[in-house]
Design a protein around this motif. Structure first.
Motif, mmCIF file in Angstrom:
data_model
loop_
_atom_site.group_PDB
_atom_site.id
_atom_site.type_symbol
_atom_site.label_atom_id
_atom_site.label_comp_id
_atom_site.label_asym_id
_atom_site.label_seq_id
_atom_site.Cartn_x
_atom_site.Cartn_y
_atom_site.Cartn_z
ATOM 1 N N ASN A 120 0.821 -1.207 0.000
ATOM 2 C CA ASN A 120 0.000 0.000 0.000
ATOM 3 C C ASN A 120 0.854 1.256 0.000
ATOM 4 N N PRO A 121 0.382 2.326 -0.626
ATOM 5 C CA PRO A 121 1.138 3.587 -0.628
ATOM 6 C C PRO A 121 1.328 4.127 0.788
ATOM 7 N N GLY A 122 2.517 4.674 1.023
ATOM 8 C CA GLY A 122 2.761 5.394 2.258
ATOM 9 C C GLY A 122 3.048 4.572 3.485
ATOM 10 N N GLU A 123 3.058 3.260 3.373
ATOM 11 C CA GLU A 123 3.314 2.418 4.545
ATOM 12 C C GLU A 123 4.799 2.078 4.601
ATOM 13 N N TYR A 124 5.554 2.873 5.344
ATOM 14 C CA TYR A 124 7.004 2.719 5.412
ATOM 15 C C TYR A 124 7.468 2.625 6.863
ATOM 16 N N LYS A 125 8.603 1.978 7.041
ATOM 17 C CA LYS A 125 9.244 1.932 8.345
ATOM 18 C C LYS A 125 10.102 3.188 8.535
ATOM 19 N N PRO A 126 10.336 3.601 9.772
ATOM 20 C CA PRO A 126 11.236 4.738 9.996
ATOM 21 C C PRO A 126 12.678 4.352 9.667
ATOM 22 N N LEU A 127 13.416 5.315 9.163
ATOM 23 C CA LEU A 127 14.835 5.095 8.882
ATOM 24 C C LEU A 127 15.646 5.168 10.168
ATOM 25 N N PRO A 128 16.750 4.440 10.255
ATOM 26 C CA PRO A 128 17.606 4.545 11.450
ATOM 27 C C PRO A 128 18.249 5.917 11.538
ATOM 28 N N GLU A 129 18.493 6.353 12.746
ATOM 29 C CA GLU A 129 19.164 7.624 12.958
ATOM 30 C C GLU A 129 20.662 7.479 12.691
ATOM 31 N N ALA A 130 21.265 8.548 12.214
ATOM 32 C CA ALA A 130 22.714 8.573 12.013
ATOM 33 C C ALA A 130 23.367 9.306 13.178
ATOM 34 N N ASP A 131 24.521 8.801 13.619
ATOM 35 C CA ASP A 131 25.233 9.513 14.678
ATOM 36 C C ASP A 131 26.202 10.532 14.059
ATOM 37 N N ASP A 132 27.074 11.078 14.857
ATOM 38 C CA ASP A 132 27.986 12.123 14.381
ATOM 39 C C ASP A 132 29.352 11.582 13.968
ATOM 40 N N SER A 133 29.445 10.273 13.790
ATOM 41 C CA SER A 133 30.763 9.680 13.550
ATOM 42 C C SER A 133 31.183 9.683 12.091
ATOM 43 N N TYR A 134 30.320 10.118 11.187
ATOM 44 C CA TYR A 134 30.669 10.060 9.764
ATOM 45 C C TYR A 134 31.654 11.173 9.427
ATOM 46 N N PRO A 135 32.786 10.830 8.838
ATOM 47 C CA PRO A 135 33.835 11.839 8.605
ATOM 48 C C PRO A 135 33.480 12.827 7.504
ATOM 49 N N VAL A 136 32.628 12.414 6.558
ATOM 50 C CA VAL A 136 32.193 13.296 5.474
ATOM 51 C C VAL A 136 30.700 13.087 5.264
ATOM 52 N N THR A 137 30.093 13.998 4.540
ATOM 53 C CA THR A 137 28.663 13.868 4.256
ATOM 54 C C THR A 137 28.406 12.730 3.281
ATOM 55 N N ALA A 138 29.201 12.649 2.227
ATOM 56 C CA ALA A 138 28.955 11.660 1.174
ATOM 57 C C ALA A 138 30.261 11.048 0.689
ATOM 58 N N SER A 139 30.165 9.798 0.270
ATOM 59 C CA SER A 139 31.302 9.114 -0.356
ATOM 60 C C SER A 139 30.882 8.606 -1.721
ATOM 61 N N VAL A 140 31.695 8.902 -2.721
ATOM 62 C CA VAL A 140 31.515 8.297 -4.041
ATOM 63 C C VAL A 140 32.211 6.938 -4.012
ATOM 64 N N ILE A 141 31.468 5.878 -4.327
ATOM 65 C CA ILE A 141 32.012 4.510 -4.282
ATOM 66 C C ILE A 141 32.281 4.036 -5.700
ATOM 67 N N ILE A 142 33.526 3.653 -5.980
ATOM 68 C CA ILE A 142 33.909 3.157 -7.304
ATOM 69 C C ILE A 142 34.565 1.782 -7.143
ATOM 70 N N PRO A 143 33.825 0.699 -7.311
ATOM 71 C CA PRO A 143 34.454 -0.621 -7.333
ATOM 72 C C PRO A 143 35.062 -0.866 -8.714
ATOM 73 N N CYS A 144 36.193 -1.538 -8.776
ATOM 74 C CA CYS A 144 36.807 -1.747 -10.090
ATOM 75 C C CYS A 144 37.644 -3.017 -10.124
ATOM 76 N N ARG A 145 37.797 -3.515 -11.316
ATOM 77 C CA ARG A 145 38.730 -4.616 -11.594
ATOM 78 C C ARG A 145 39.095 -4.544 -13.075
ATOM 79 N N ASN A 146 40.377 -4.388 -13.347
ATOM 80 C CA ASN A 146 40.901 -4.368 -14.719
ATOM 81 C C ASN A 146 40.173 -3.336 -15.584
ATOM 82 N N ARG A 147 40.269 -2.079 -15.161
ATOM 83 C CA ARG A 147 39.645 -0.981 -15.897
ATOM 84 C C ARG A 147 40.703 0.103 -16.181
ATOM 85 N N VAL A 148 41.864 -0.323 -16.663
ATOM 86 C CA VAL A 148 42.957 0.611 -16.880
ATOM 87 C C VAL A 148 42.566 1.706 -17.867
#
Length: 461
Positions: free
Chosen positions: A197-225
């Motif tokens: 049903n629309p709108g039936e969501y669980k609450p998101l977990p709270e974040a603490d203050d331990s994150y060193p930056v706001t956002a991280s760009v994640i780049i997984p790679c293998r053999n992409r010279v």
């Protein structure tokens, strides 16, 4: 014993199926999606035999495909895969021959209470599986039975490579078809009790203050010279406004082609290089290492190792979508568990390739998580709320890992969308999906069907 009817492809009207059902006078009805079929000796008889043994509503079989390229005709094996209760995508490949029990076909068509212009056959086969409803844990349906034997030849008319077919389902020219298919699968989910049903969501977990930056760009790679340098520079060139910050985490999975040398040649305090050990990781495992690293930010934003961001504003737009449009609106929580942007297809020189911009505007806040069970992907680039993602994690696989996480989040938490172009999805000969053979395509499709099956079982609970 068998009457044969021709339908010009999987996209057909309810009226066409009503006409077939009204004309079916023999015990078995053969529906062909291509006009030219050549049978293996006793192929039709084998399909009837299996139907009689199993009591199936419909049977389908492996086949051969005759392909014409450069004035040379070749015959290749074209196996198909078993149907699962989660095989809800409208492009499931049964081959071009389906043998139906005529009495069951007539009964199913009589139940079809919506007049579709395009989704008639989709509606029919979804209804054929609905005796499975409520059967938790049942994976392979018996109503649509696969015969793993090569019983006929078909003439292959679409000779494009697999990578060229990949984005057909999001081609804006097919919008009317997609709207109908979504309506059809939504009705199916309601009938079997798996509709959210629309709108039936669980609450998101709270974040603490331990994150060193706001956002991280994640780049997984293998053999992409050839491409990893472009990806890293694209990420490092991002601009975010105060008080936000970001870094770039590159996870190299034991490259042997010089990729590591390229990574190490780029010197920037925002760049973090993680070298994996020799155990199995795949793309999903590389993501897990990145998001659980203490240097990861509160939001994790995807960048594949052969793609680039559209401009310098992508990371900031993700932060805005998660945290609020202005810095003072930020809080320890987020509005979404996941945010998905818009991408465009390009070649390696940046030239736009058809179908161009792919924005998944079929997504709605009310019904996107139901329609997610029908389509084969939710879009890109993807951003995640890390406090939530660390409780879910990626499956350790190299295909479908993003779809698995997206399905899981969509069940219980909101997914946001950004309709600005954020990402250049670069098509080239070394894309993992550029030219898969039939075995690889079947393996990939089977896995995504299995993901949908598990998700459907969870929703049925």
């Amino acid at each position: 014993m068998i009457e044969t009817f021709y339908l010009p492809g999987r996209v057909c009207s309810t009226a066409a199926l009503r006409e077939i059902a009204s004309k079916a006078t023999t015990p078995y009805t053969l529906i062909c999606l291509k006009p030219h079929i050549e049978w293996v000796y006793l192929g039709q008889e084998r399909m009837v035999q299996v139907m009689q043994m199993t009591g199936a509503t419909m049977v389908y079989a492996d086949h051969f495909s005759k392909v014409q390229r450069d004035n040379v005709q070749s015959t290749i094996e074209a196996p198909v895969i078993d149907y699962q209760i989660g095989a809800l995508r409208d492009d499931f490949d049964f081959g071009s021959v389906m043998l139906w029990d005529s009495a069951k076909l007539k009964a199913l068509v009589a139940q079809m209470d919506t007049d579709y212009e395009f989704a008639g056959l989709y509606d029919l086969r979804l209804r054929a599986t609905e005796s499975d409803k409520g059967t938790r844990g049942k994976v392979q349906g018996t109503e649509l039975a696969h015969i793993p034997e090569y019983l006929y030849y078909e003439i292959e008319e679409d000779t494009r490579k697999s990578g060229e077919k990949l984005f057909d389902y999001v081609d804006p020219r097919n919008r009317a078809v997609q709207v109908e298919m979504e309506a059809c699968v939504t009705a199916h989910l309601k009938r079997i009790g798996a509709y959210l049903n629309p709108g039936e969501y669980k609450p998101l977990p709270e974040a603490d203050d331990s994150y060193p930056v706001t956002a991280s760009v994640i780049i997984p790679c293998r053999n992409r010279v050839r491409t990893i340098g472009d990806a890293i520079r694209s990420a490092l060139n991002q601009k975010v406004r105060a008080p936000y910050s970001f870094n770039v985490i590159v996870v190299d999975d034991n490259s042997t082609d010089g990729t590591v040398d390229v990574i190490k040649s780029i010197h920037d305090d925002k760049l973090i290089h993680i070298a994996q050990d020799k155990t199995w990781h795949a793309i999903g495992g590389n993501w897990n290492v990145a998001i659980h690293d203490p240097r990861c930010g509160k939001y994790a934003i995807q960048l594949d190792s052969d793609d680039t961001y559209f401009d310098e504003n992508t990371v900031q737009k993700f932060i805005d979508a998660f945290a609020g449009l202005e810095p003072e609106q930020d809080s320890h929580s987020a509005r979404y568990g996941m945010v998905i942007g818009t991408y465009q297809l390009t070649n390696m020189d940046g030239d736009i390739l058809p179908p161009g911009v792919i924005d998944h505007r079929e997504w709605t806040d009310d019904n996107g998580r139901n329609n997610a069970l029908r389509i084969n992907g939710l879009g890109a680039p993807r951003g995640f709320y890390v406090p939530l993602l660390r409780t879910i994690n990626y499956p350790t696989t190299k295909y479908g890992e993003d779809y698995a996480v997206g399905l899981r989040i969509s069940r219980d938490w909101r997914i946001g969308r950004i309709y600005d172009v954020l990402y250049n999805c670069r098509r080239w000969e070394d894309n993992s999906d550029a030219n898969c053979d039939i075995v690889a395509m079947n393996r990939n499709n089977w896995y995504k069907d299995r993901l949908r099956t598990w998700e459907l079982i969870a929703r049925l609970k």
